[in-house]
Design a protein around this motif. Sequence first.
Motif, PDB file in Angstrom:
ATOM      1  N   VAL A   1     100.694  14.612 -58.779  1.00  0.00           N
ATOM      2  CA  VAL A   1     100.358  14.081 -60.102  1.00  0.00           C
ATOM      3  C   VAL A   1      99.227  13.058 -59.972  1.00  0.00           C
ATOM      4  O   VAL A   1      98.262  13.059 -60.744  1.00  0.00           O
ATOM      5  CB  VAL A   1     101.590  13.437 -60.769  1.00  0.00           C
ATOM      6  N   ALA A   2      99.336  12.178 -58.970  1.00  0.00           N
ATOM      7  CA  ALA A   2      98.304  11.160 -58.759  1.00  0.00           C
ATOM      8  C   ALA A   2      96.949  11.797 -58.441  1.00  0.00           C
ATOM      9  O   ALA A   2      95.907  11.292 -58.858  1.00  0.00           O
ATOM     10  CB  ALA A   2      98.721  10.221 -57.629  1.00  0.00           C
ATOM     11  N   LYS A   3      96.981  12.913 -57.738  1.00  0.00           N
ATOM     12  CA  LYS A   3      95.721  13.561 -57.353  1.00  0.00           C
ATOM     13  C   LYS A   3      95.090  14.336 -58.497  1.00  0.00           C
ATOM     14  O   LYS A   3      93.862  14.318 -58.669  1.00  0.00           O
ATOM     15  CB  LYS A   3      95.968  14.506 -56.169  1.00  0.00           C
ATOM     16  N   PHE A   4      95.902  15.018 -59.300  1.00  0.00           N
ATOM     17  CA  PHE A   4      95.344  15.943 -60.282  1.00  0.00           C
ATOM     18  C   PHE A   4      95.330  15.413 -61.717  1.00  0.00           C
ATOM     19  O   PHE A   4      94.706  16.022 -62.582  1.00  0.00           O
ATOM     20  CB  PHE A   4      96.105  17.270 -60.233  1.00  0.00           C
ATOM     21  N   HIS A   5      96.036  14.304 -61.994  1.00  0.00           N
ATOM     22  CA  HIS A   5      96.012  13.770 -63.352  1.00  0.00           C
ATOM     23  C   HIS A   5      94.704  13.018 -63.588  1.00  0.00           C
ATOM     24  O   HIS A   5      94.157  12.388 -62.685  1.00  0.00           O
ATOM     25  CB  HIS A   5      97.197  12.828 -63.586  1.00  0.00           C
ATOM     26  N   LYS A   6      94.221  13.081 -64.824  1.00  0.00           N
ATOM     27  CA  LYS A   6      92.950  12.436 -65.148  1.00  0.00           C
ATOM     28  C   LYS A   6      93.079  10.912 -65.193  1.00  0.00           C
ATOM     29  O   LYS A   6      92.091  10.196 -65.056  1.00  0.00           O
ATOM     30  CB  LYS A   6      92.445  12.939 -66.506  1.00  0.00           C
ATOM     31  N   LYS A   7      94.293  10.417 -65.388  1.00  0.00           N
ATOM     32  CA  LYS A   7      94.506   8.980 -65.463  1.00  0.00           C
ATOM     33  C   LYS A   7      95.334   8.505 -64.274  1.00  0.00           C
ATOM     34  O   LYS A   7      96.233   9.206 -63.809  1.00  0.00           O
ATOM     35  CB  LYS A   7      95.235   8.621 -66.762  1.00  0.00           C
ATOM     36  N   LYS A   8      95.055   7.285 -63.817  1.00  0.00           N
ATOM     37  CA  LYS A   8      95.802   6.734 -62.691  1.00  0.00           C
ATOM     38  C   LYS A   8      97.265   6.499 -63.057  1.00  0.00           C
ATOM     39  O   LYS A   8      98.140   6.482 -62.191  1.00  0.00           O
ATOM     40  CB  LYS A   8      95.157   5.424 -62.241  1.00  0.00           C
ATOM     41  N   THR A   9      97.514   6.297 -64.341  1.00  0.00           N
ATOM     42  CA  THR A   9      98.888   6.036 -64.805  1.00  0.00           C
ATOM     43  C   THR A   9      99.588   7.312 -65.272  1.00  0.00           C
ATOM     44  O   THR A   9     100.650   7.249 -65.887  1.00  0.00           O
ATOM     45  CB  THR A   9      98.865   5.028 -65.973  1.00  0.00           C
ATOM     46  N   GLY A  10      98.981   8.469 -64.972  1.00  0.00           N
ATOM     47  CA  GLY A  10      99.559   9.732 -65.409  1.00  0.00           C
ATOM     48  C   GLY A  10     100.946   9.965 -64.827  1.00  0.00           C
ATOM     49  O   GLY A  10     101.262   9.514 -63.729  1.00  0.00           O
ATOM     50  N   LYS A  11     101.773  10.677 -65.599  1.00  0.00           N
ATOM     51  CA  LYS A  11     103.144  10.962 -65.167  1.00  0.00           C
ATOM     52  C   LYS A  11     103.371  12.466 -65.062  1.00  0.00           C
ATOM     53  O   LYS A  11     102.649  13.257 -65.662  1.00  0.00           O
ATOM     54  CB  LYS A  11     104.146  10.350 -66.151  1.00  0.00           C
ATOM     55  N   ALA A  12     104.405  12.829 -64.307  1.00  0.00           N
ATOM     56  CA  ALA A  12     104.770  14.243 -64.179  1.00  0.00           C
ATOM     57  C   ALA A  12     105.182  14.784 -65.549  1.00  0.00           C
ATOM     58  O   ALA A  12     105.838  14.078 -66.326  1.00  0.00           O
ATOM     59  CB  ALA A  12     105.913  14.408 -63.184  1.00  0.00           C
ATOM     60  N   PRO A  13     104.835  16.026 -65.865  1.00  0.00           N
ATOM     61  CA  PRO A  13     105.163  16.584 -67.176  1.00  0.00           C
ATOM     62  C   PRO A  13     106.624  16.993 -67.330  1.00  0.00           C
ATOM     63  O   PRO A  13     107.033  17.404 -68.414  1.00  0.00           O
ATOM     64  CB  PRO A  13     104.249  17.808 -67.270  1.00  0.00           C
ATOM     65  N   LEU A  14     107.404  16.900 -66.273  1.00  0.00           N
ATOM     66  CA  LEU A  14     108.832  17.226 -66.338  1.00  0.00           C
ATOM     67  C   LEU A  14     109.643  16.064 -65.785  1.00  0.00           C
ATOM     68  O   LEU A  14     109.132  15.240 -65.019  1.00  0.00           O
ATOM     69  CB  LEU A  14     109.138  18.496 -65.547  1.00  0.00           C
ATOM     70  N   THR A  15     110.909  16.022 -66.110  1.00  0.00           N
ATOM     71  CA  THR A  15     111.776  14.934 -65.663  1.00  0.00           C
ATOM     72  C   THR A  15     112.291  15.189 -64.242  1.00  0.00           C
ATOM     73  O   THR A  15     112.322  16.330 -63.764  1.00  0.00           O
ATOM     74  CB  THR A  15     112.988  14.786 -66.593  1.00  0.00           C
ATOM     75  N   GLU A  16     112.717  14.123 -63.587  1.00  0.00           N
ATOM     76  CA  GLU A  16     113.302  14.262 -62.249  1.00  0.00           C
ATOM     77  C   GLU A  16     114.568  15.107 -62.293  1.00  0.00           C
ATOM     78  O   GLU A  16     114.885  15.827 -61.336  1.00  0.00           O
ATOM     79  CB  GLU A  16     113.597  12.886 -61.648  1.00  0.00           C
TER      80      GLU A  16
END
Length: 359
Positions: A271-286
């Motif tokens: 997520v950290a590598k491919f999200h456009k924002k540094k604060t991006g989160k995974a699109p699904l829950t744990e």
Amino acid sequence: MWESLGFRESPFNTNPLVARQEDVDLLVGRSSESVDLCTQLGTASEGVLVISGRPGVGKTSFFNIQQFLLENDQALFGPKILAARTLCPVQPSDDIRKISIRALDSLYRSVNEWCSINKVDLPQQTKEIGKWIAGTGTSGFSLGINILGFGGSVGRTTQLPKISDATFEAISDAISAISAEVIELLHFKSVVIALDNIENLSDELLGSMLISFRDTLFSTPNVWWVLIGQSGLSSLIQSLDPRVFERTTGSGIEVRPIELTELYDAIKLRVAKFHKKKTGKAPLTEETFKNLFEASFGEVRFVFKYSNNICTKFVEAMRSDVLKELSRSSSLGTKLDKKTFEKKPGCCDWSVSYKFANI
């Protein structure tokens, strides 16, 4: 689709990690297997090594990253090897000779790619052998090659027939010529040829391959042959050809499923590598990841595949809603532009996305 969700690309790509710097940080865990691999490759300059594990557990990713670290002196210990950037895939329809030629070609391509990346001229004989494999240049005639000696020993000269007439011995000579140039001119200790998906062969064909390669290709100096397949591969080799098993290093490396916490770490890294924002989160829950992980008994590829499917189904459902809204607004004379359509999936509440898995 992923652009509208804030990602440059899918964080759930199921393709194996490859031997390159940008993929190194995406591998999590595997410290025990790494120690085993680096130690066993350091016991000699050539041999046969078996890597096994359940489908989807991450065998190829683990191997690719470890050999890249060894190649670039980033491993804590172990020999400097030329990585098999091009693995040799084994297909159910293959015959033994086809596998041997593909193995030679995979070695040539790995050397060629390393030279290209590092802006180094491809050694001359390796270049000629590449033409011979491809059926161009000198392929219609015999090809004279000089197999250099190692450690100051005297080399030898041999002739290769045209590729269509090449025996296992001739293919072994070609591999020897390439590996000799890699050792002498590019300054590696060994080269690696990896046969991937060995389980695609029937037991009978695998047994025939082991016998055919045993005293030819598997005996090539300064070449590590890595056989990658499903769990139990070492035991199968032992039952099919004990003499080949005796030449394998150790008892093989079994790549086991990662822990659930390591899966969470792997997803955070992606997520950290491919999200456009540094604060991006995974699109699904744990909780979703946990359910998929437990359902697959720790198969990472399964988790990523179905996480990707869940996201796709969710976006499909949301876009269907948007289309219905477009239709309604059109009938009422209201304009709903494309920006609204593209933005809608990205505004969804992903905490409820799991219910769309079976749509």
